[in-house]
Design an enzyme around this catalytic site. Structure first.
Site, short mmCIF file in Angstrom:
data_model
loop_
_atom_site.label_atom_id
_atom_site.label_comp_id
_atom_site.label_asym_id
_atom_site.label_seq_id
_atom_site.Cartn_x
_atom_site.Cartn_y
_atom_site.Cartn_z
N HIS A 1 -8.48 28.58 9.67
CA HIS A 1 -9.18 29.41 10.66
C HIS A 1 -10.68 29.21 10.47
CE1 HIS A 1 -9.85 31.97 7.21
NE2 HIS A 1 -8.54 32.09 7.02
N GLY B 1 -14.73 30.72 -0.65
CA GLY B 1 -15.11 31.88 0.14
C GLY B 1 -15.25 33.13 -0.73
N GLU B 2 -16.22 33.95 -0.38
CA GLU B 2 -16.34 35.26 -1.06
C GLU B 2 -15.21 36.19 -0.66
OE1 GLU B 2 -20.30 36.64 -0.19
OE2 GLU B 2 -21.14 35.52 -1.88
N ASP C 1 -12.24 35.79 -1.30
CA ASP C 1 -11.46 35.92 -2.53
C ASP C 1 -12.45 36.02 -3.69
OD1 ASP C 1 -8.57 35.29 -1.51
OD2 ASP C 1 -9.89 33.84 -0.56
N GLN D 1 -11.32 35.50 -7.30
CA GLN D 1 -10.98 34.09 -7.49
C GLN D 1 -12.24 33.25 -7.71
OE1 GLN D 1 -8.04 31.79 -5.02
NE2 GLN D 1 -9.86 31.20 -3.89
N ALA E 1 -3.10 26.58 7.28
CA ALA E 1 -3.19 27.67 8.27
C ALA E 1 -4.67 27.99 8.50
CB ALA E 1 -2.40 28.90 7.83
N ARG F 1 -3.00 35.07 6.57
CA ARG F 1 -1.93 36.06 6.66
C ARG F 1 -2.06 36.96 7.89
NH1 ARG F 1 -2.64 35.49 1.05
NH2 ARG F 1 -0.71 35.00 -0.06
N HIS G 1 -12.17 29.00 6.89
CA HIS G 1 -12.07 27.69 6.22
C HIS G 1 -13.09 26.71 6.80
CE1 HIS G 1 -7.75 29.17 5.86
NE2 HIS G 1 -8.04 28.92 4.59
P1 AMP Z 1 -6.84 29.77 1.22
O1 AMP Z 1 -6.40 28.73 2.20
O2 AMP Z 1 -6.48 31.16 1.61
O3 AMP Z 1 -6.48 29.42 -0.20
O4 AMP Z 1 -8.42 29.75 1.26
C1 AMP Z 1 -9.15 28.58 1.02
C2 AMP Z 1 -10.60 28.92 0.90
O5 AMP Z 1 -11.06 29.54 2.11
C3 AMP Z 1 -10.88 29.93 -0.22
O6 AMP Z 1 -12.09 29.54 -0.87
C4 AMP Z 1 -11.06 31.23 0.53
O7 AMP Z 1 -11.87 32.17 -0.13
C5 AMP Z 1 -11.73 30.74 1.79
N1 AMP Z 1 -11.58 31.72 2.88
C6 AMP Z 1 -10.43 32.27 3.31
N2 AMP Z 1 -10.69 33.17 4.29
C7 AMP Z 1 -12.04 33.19 4.45
C8 AMP Z 1 -12.93 33.92 5.29
N3 AMP Z 1 -12.49 34.83 6.17
N4 AMP Z 1 -14.26 33.69 5.18
C9 AMP Z 1 -14.73 32.78 4.27
N5 AMP Z 1 -13.93 32.05 3.46
C10 AMP Z 1 -12.60 32.25 3.54
#
Ligand code: AMP
Length: 281
Positions: A34, A147-148, A150, A153, A32, A187, A37
């Site tokens: 954006h 990403g910061e 999270d 994490q 998903a 989300r 990522h």
């Molecule tokens: P996820 O697909 O939600 O597991 O996120 C994958 C990676 O993308 C993780 O390192 C997240 O912290 C990062 N990430 C998600 N949203 C953002 C954002 N808005 N800005 C920067 N990094 C992001």
């Protein structure tokens, strides 16, 4: 962009990249995709020779079954986006590729998982550690980009990498936001029109509060943020913490010389949104 569907194929490709002495940048995701990522992929492309992204919706990190079931699955458009920004490889493993039959490992997370997301999502960070450890074993990256967004994490992964001895640099990347300040998140797609319209109040309130720390105590700032957001009938604050970035411990008074951050989780409808900002004390 080459698509890799199995663990064995991935390992083979990684071995040949390593033989050419090329550095590998890794961006694990749950799809998903954006612009948040994509910014991680951009960083990886700028800093390493070969970029590998992964798409795997990791069941072990969902403490809420319905959140897992409703997590957006948009593989076709994800692959298109990755192709457009010239990601070199995308790894799309299935459950068996990651876990075989072993999902029982327990990780030392250095107590960084005790508050905030860890407290509200029991088991979440053990699941995150489980999948990232396994992905690192397969992809053996030189650098991995997180990403910061999270933030907890990110710090937990740094701790895990040190304690397990993975030879990888963890590179933090800034939060990418919508024009109105809402942190981008997979989300967000599930927000109703009204929820989406009100959600930017989360970031706005934190920004405004960051300017109050000269005049008010930590407690007063916390109360102000929680009250302001909760006054909006569509938003409910689950937690708002002022933390030391390194230990993730709650801070009780403003102390110079510490790296501080506001961290928040807000419920709107049945969606949980998280965000954070760095503050200077
Ligand atoms: P996820 O697909 O939600 O597991 O996120 C994958 C990676 O993308 C993780 O390192 C997240 O912290 C990062 N990430 C998600 N949203 C953002 C954002 N808005 N800005 C920067 N990094 C992001």
């Amino acid at each position: 962009m080459k698509k890799i569907y199995t663990r064995d194929e991935c390992k083979k490709i990684i071995s040949s990249v390593k033989q050419e002495n090329k550095t590998i940048g890794f961006v694990p995701t749950m799809g998903a995709l954006h612009k948040g990522h994509l910014s991680l992929i951009d960083n990886s492309k700028n800093q390493t020779d070969v970029t590998v992204s992964s798409i795997f919706i990791n069941p072990t990190q969902f403490n809420d079954k319905s959140d897992y079931e409703k997590y957006p699955r948009t593989l076709e458009s994800d692959l298109k986006l990755l192709d457009e920004i010239s990601c070199d490889y995308v790894f799309i493993p299935d459950y068996q590729d990651i876990y075989k039959n072993d999902r029982n490992t327990t990780y030392d997370l250095g107590n960084l998982d005790k508050n905030m997301e860890g407290a509200y999502r029991p088991g979440h960070f053990q699941g995150v550690a489980m999948v990232v450890d396994r992905l690192f074993d397969i992809v053996r990256p030189t650098k991995a980009f997180f990403g910061e967004k999270d933030f907890q994490q990110l710090q937990i992964i740094r701790h895990m990498v040190q304690s397990l001895g993975h030879q990888v640099d963890i590179v933090p990347c800034p939060i990418i936001r919508e024009d109105d300040g809402l942190a981008m998140s997979s989300r967000n797609q599930r927000l109703s029109g009204k929820e989406r319209k009100n959600a930017p109040l989360i970031y706005q309130t934190m920004r405004e509060a960051a300017n109050r720390i000269e005049k008010y105590s930590v407690q007063e700032v916390k109360q102000h943020v929680i009250r302001t957001i909760n006054q909006n009938p569509l938003l409910h604050v689950e937690y708002f913490e002022v933390i030391d970035e390194n230990t993730l411990e709650e801070v009780k008074r403003w102390e110079g010389g510490k790296d501080l951050r506001f961290c928040i989780a807000v419920i709107t409808g049945n969606i949980r949104l998280i965000d954070n900002i760095k503050i200077s004390s």
